[in-house]
Design a protein around this motif. Sequence first.
Motif, PDB file in Angstrom:
ATOM      1  N   GLN A 328     -10.539  -6.174   0.935  1.00  0.00           N
ATOM      2  CA  GLN A 328      -9.124  -5.884   0.689  1.00  0.00           C
ATOM      3  C   GLN A 328      -8.303  -7.164   0.603  1.00  0.00           C
ATOM      4  O   GLN A 328      -7.435  -7.323  -0.247  1.00  0.00           O
ATOM      5  CB  GLN A 328      -8.570  -5.012   1.825  1.00  0.00           C
ATOM      6  N   ASN A 332      -6.325  -9.111  -2.313  1.00  0.00           N
ATOM      7  CA  ASN A 332      -4.894  -9.222  -1.995  1.00  0.00           C
ATOM      8  C   ASN A 332      -4.193  -7.882  -2.155  1.00  0.00           C
ATOM      9  O   ASN A 332      -3.196  -7.745  -2.861  1.00  0.00           O
ATOM     10  CB  ASN A 332      -4.236 -10.275  -2.889  1.00  0.00           C
ATOM     11  N   ARG A 333      -4.740  -6.912  -1.485  1.00  0.00           N
ATOM     12  CA  ARG A 333      -4.283  -5.548  -1.685  1.00  0.00           C
ATOM     13  C   ARG A 333      -4.343  -4.844  -0.331  1.00  0.00           C
ATOM     14  O   ARG A 333      -5.231  -5.099   0.480  1.00  0.00           O
ATOM     15  CB  ARG A 333      -5.256  -4.890  -2.674  1.00  0.00           C
ATOM     16  N   THR A 334      -3.384  -3.980  -0.054  1.00  0.00           N
ATOM     17  CA  THR A 334      -3.449  -3.186   1.168  1.00  0.00           C
ATOM     18  C   THR A 334      -3.436  -1.722   0.782  1.00  0.00           C
ATOM     19  O   THR A 334      -2.480  -1.249   0.155  1.00  0.00           O
ATOM     20  CB  THR A 334      -2.256  -3.490   2.091  1.00  0.00           C
ATOM     21  N   ASP A 335      -4.529  -1.010   1.153  1.00  0.00           N
ATOM     22  CA  ASP A 335      -4.556   0.424   0.859  1.00  0.00           C
ATOM     23  C   ASP A 335      -3.415   1.108   1.604  1.00  0.00           C
ATOM     24  O   ASP A 335      -3.281   0.938   2.822  1.00  0.00           O
ATOM     25  CB  ASP A 335      -5.893   1.022   1.322  1.00  0.00           C
TER      26      ASP A 335
END
Lengths: 472, 472, 472
Positions: A328, A332-335
């Motif tokens: 993640q 560079n992403r947040t679920d």
Amino acid sequence: MEKNSFNMISLPENSPHKQETVCIFGAGDFGRSLGYKMLQCGYSIVFGSRKTKTSSLIPKGAEVLHHEEAAQKADIIIVAIQRQHYNFLTKLTEVLHGKVLVDVSNNLKINQYPESNAEYLAELVPGAKIVKAFNTVSAWALQSGTLDASRQVFVCGDDNKAKQRVMDIVRTLGLTPVDQGSLLAAKEIENYPLQLFPMWKFPIYLSIGLSAFFFIYSVIRDVIYPYVYDKKDVSFFIAVTIPNRVCPIVALILLALVYLPGIIAAILQLHRGTKYSRFPDWLDKWMLCRKQLGLVALAFAFLHVLYTLVIPIRYYVRWRLNGYVISQIKANRTDPFNNTNGWISDSYVALGILGFFLFLLLGITSLPSVSNSVNWREFRFVQSKLGYLTLILCTAHTLVYGGKRFLIPSMYKWYLPAAYMLSLIVPCTVLVIKFVLIFPCIDRPLTQIRQGWERSPKDSKHSCYNDSKSAV
Amino acid sequence: MEKNSFNMISLPENSPHKQETVCIFGAGDFGRSLGYKMLQCGYSIVFGSRKTKTSSLIPKGAEVLHHEEAAQKADIIIVAIQRQHYNFLTKLTEVLHGKVLVDVSNNLKINQYPESNAEYLAELVPGAKIVKAFNTVSAWALQSGTLDASRQVFVCGDDNKAKQRVMDIVRTLGLTPVDQGSLLAAKEIENYPLQLFPMWKFPIYLSIGLSAFFFIYSVIRDVIYPYVYDKKDVSFFIAVTIPNRVCPIVALILLALVYLPGIIAAILQLHRGTKYSRFPDWLDKWMLCRKQLGLVALAFAFLHVLYTLVIPIRYYVRWRLNGYVISQIKANRTDPFNNTNGWISDSYVALGILGFFLFLLLGITSLPSVSNSVNWREFRFVQSKLGYLTLILCTAHTLVYGGKRFLIPSMYKWYLPAAYMLSLIVPCTVLVIKFVLIFPCIDRPLTQIRQGWERSPKDSKHSCYNDSKSAV
Amino acid sequence: MEKNSFNMISLPENSPHKQETVCIFGAGDFGRSLGYKMLQCGYSIVFGSRKTKTSSLIPKGAEVLHHEEAAQKADIIIVAIQRQHYNFLTKLTEVLHGKVLVDVSNNLKINQYPESNAEYLAELVPGAKIVKAFNTVSAWALQSGTLDASRQVFVCGDDNKAKQRVMDIVRTLGLTPVDQGSLLAAKEIENYPLQLFPMWKFPIYLSIGLSAFFFIYSVIRDVIYPYVYDKKDVSFFIAVTIPNRVCPIVALILLALVYLPGIIAAILQLHRGTKYSRFPDWLDKWMLCRKQLGLVALAFAFLHVLYTLVIPIRYYVRWRLNGYVISQIKANRTDPFNNTNGWISDSYVALGILGFFLFLLLGITSLPSVSNSVNWREFRFVQSKLGYLTLILCTAHTLVYGGKRFLIPSMYKWYLPAAYMLSLIVPCTVLVIKFVLIFPCIDRPLTQIRQGWERSPKDSKHSCYNDSKSAV
């Protein structure tokens, strides 16, 4: 019964009261052990034997005489010889007349002889009062005093006074006599020590069979399939992941099988219109081992709980979770939080917890001491109402666990559905039929039948039953 | 008792011994079932009925005669008819003189009639020996042989020989007779099968009430409040988070309520200066259901443990932890280890584990078979010493869990304190009063009172008691 | 037994039947309590006392007379006075002739007098029929009706009719009489209420000793060592980490100690060539408390399970795991999955779960009500076969947990091996010797010896035994 255990140690030292004289025929291991124990408890012992030479094995303080002399010395004679040597007793019929003859023998196989040894003895020595006792106690236990399991001594006999006297001896030896009625019970008493969990056999074999099938099924789907297609070695799944898939499945199926015979019986009764015709033999046997089936199911459910709770400790799980976080971050992403997933995950867990809790309650009430302290109405309430609630909760737990997964084609590896889907067949069938059976138009005739009412042949048998079926 | 279960199956096939003849009045469902079972066990059965036509329902092998003829054929007559039809028996007084009359009837309501059916029967047929038996067994169970719960048959009667004969029949049928003494006990025996967990009602209603209150309370604080203020939808908390808040609270309060009546009783005794005046009725009833209160509390504690252990498996918890790690990395910051937090987290968990462990021990010793094998001194030690230790550990667990949170104003959403604070009121009160009561200057007079000593009216009642109170 | 609990409440209101008159000598607390209870249950009570003035303490409805007059009024006389005042009864020998004298006394210490109080009473009043009863019930319990533990009343006496009458009274009071045979049993019955878990003392002291040793050992290795060398304060390990190291170690050692005495006994029997010589005293005592040892071991295993399952909830663990992820990201590195570690972690967990599961089964079968419903063969199967399987699984669990760690020098802080290594000594020894003992050439003579066979002195004692030993 801690009470009695110190009994065994303390008695030898302080037995000032002299008990009566008891004669023991046969100086084999059991006879000697019993004699030793009885001497400790204050009885005078005289052994009746072919050779009257006192061997070093005979407990100190006991006399050894010929059978006839020995029998004359006592009112109670314990016959500690094997059935095949009983016939010499016919010669002693006169001496034994009116005396209490205690048969302690056991057989090597269940139902070895047409009649029980005690009944055979009664035929050989018609004048004596035959009492069956002590066969459930082992010689080793008598000597060592480690009588954890076998404090119970089943006693039966046709003469009540003779039985009482033997029961008094049993009590004096620190054991618990259990009156089993007339000599008729001797056969069961003789079969009893030969049994090895007779009621448990079917449930345990069934559960082993089911476990083996689902184990292999899951290994194919979850270990061999990824190895063949992705060259991924996940053989270590065999230790925890696969068992944790097999256990809940077997538990759920077994739990459903506890309630299936009751439903089959209800359908049979509705169909026959009476409760007075016997069920087929397999159904009778099935109904008698429902408690054992349920307890085996509980054992599997318990294993499932343990296997589930250790999940976060496992190296594999920690490694996968870490990998997920790292991937993640690299992307560079947040679920974002998925509310539906939150609901599914939590309600699935909650259903499982409540189902297991009720299941445990059922298990506790089936402990002998607990089920003895509830009445018929309470027992029915727990085992039937709470039992079905448990089945509903556990089935729902499995359904929610599956979620929408059964729609995803990738779940059908090699066209095999996930194992949990197979596990749902029996419980769902049971629940649907049960749901039909509680419809008033079916429940009413069933209740009447169970209260002894019989449908006369003219009655249109199927009317109501069919109606409701089409309604569903 | 597996022993007996095979009994039921095997007996029909091999019953060479012919038992005595027994007469059954009434060919209703229960009479027929009992007759069927007794025929299987070798008895000769003759039914006494108004119409002597053998119906297909009458078990094969049984005779059907008019009441008078039937009664003459047997020494033991089982009266399987309803109480309201008993009066025809007065006509048979002569035939029934000296015979054993077994009353098997049940009522529809508890205490339906001023005297028990068996006593009523004894009045109607004064010459007969009345024995109460079999009313705790259901007809269905007798026929099907699935007697899991109801092996116990309570037997009572004024004539000992008659009672023994009935108990022998009970034993032959594979059931366990329990001698309950004289006919005086018939009323209780008749009420027994109508009960549905009478001692459990208060604890269960109380726990449902408490659960409902704290559930709504927590929903308001933890679901509705964030929705109103932050527009955050955390409705899925209802599945696991809120139950895991309610369960420990209810468990702790119920556990404290187990020990509260003992403390109230002690204060009452100190105040009255005697133990010989009766406690108020509510206190008596409360004291009698303490065991049940404790077991319900244990059930809630068990649920709390399960709910807590699944925490790391929950999707929400994993998501939040991942989010925490990601936020730390984005901020390029690593939280240092806080030693105090380590201590609080670990000691809170350890206190909970030890408290639950002792609680479980208490639960196990309250199993009938375990509590029967300990003596009064041992039982007191476990239930009182270990019980208070459990309460202390569980209260401490809750206190440490709270930590310093009760000082933070933001915890008081809508001025409502956190639910766990409310849960501490009762246990802390109990512990403080108990602490006062073990002060020697209060403990001494209390012990004296409990040993039968009475304070004469002249004694200055409150001196010591007040002193110590002010000291605390 | 809920059945009886309502008994206590309901009886006072409806006791139309008048029971016989019973006389109670002594108006102390116990005498009054018993009298109160008996009045409630319909008996007429007359107290025999020195001063015949009715005090306010005497229950309403009871008469108070001089001893002689009181004794004449009743057939059953309950002697509720202390042993040291018994001698005045010699003056009443004539009045008491043929009457039933119930001794209810207790002593202050175990084996306080050479003969039991009941036997002493029998000597003083030779014409009376002495029955020992009621000494296991407390006065407080009789009055308050909270008879959770002590429903059992042990009754013994030489006269059977007298005993039966007393047992009827016991039953009428809502208690359970337990026939203990002749007056010989009085000594044990009098010692019984003074015991406080006599069989549990050794296992509990032993487990406390072991726990203390391993606790200090682990504190030195895991708390003091890092503090001394790294100045790291991990004192909070004391709450969870250290207990979770101590519990499994103590559990494993205690479990092995359950099976050690059996092995020592087998070696002794092989060496002596007979089973008829007594074991040394310490071995006998050890064998008698094996059940308790096992249950204490189970308690520690249970704590170990709880301590292990809470691991992922602990603040320290979460902090460390987060730190691990963050460090990986900072190093821009992802640890690949290690298949061996996956296998070790999962199989270690699986062995633990299975071992604990079997251990729990063993514990459940040692519940009195369960062990009473299995026969000797079934009990042996569970306790011996399943028991050894449990020991093997738990030992394997510990071995796999250790893995290759025992080879790493850094594990030997201050030259101290890890605590788990010490815990393996006893179980491995037991398993190795047991493995030797099941070799046919050793098992055959052992079985013969246990069936009563004796090696004659000429036999070459050591041949087979030595052979096999060298073979291993």
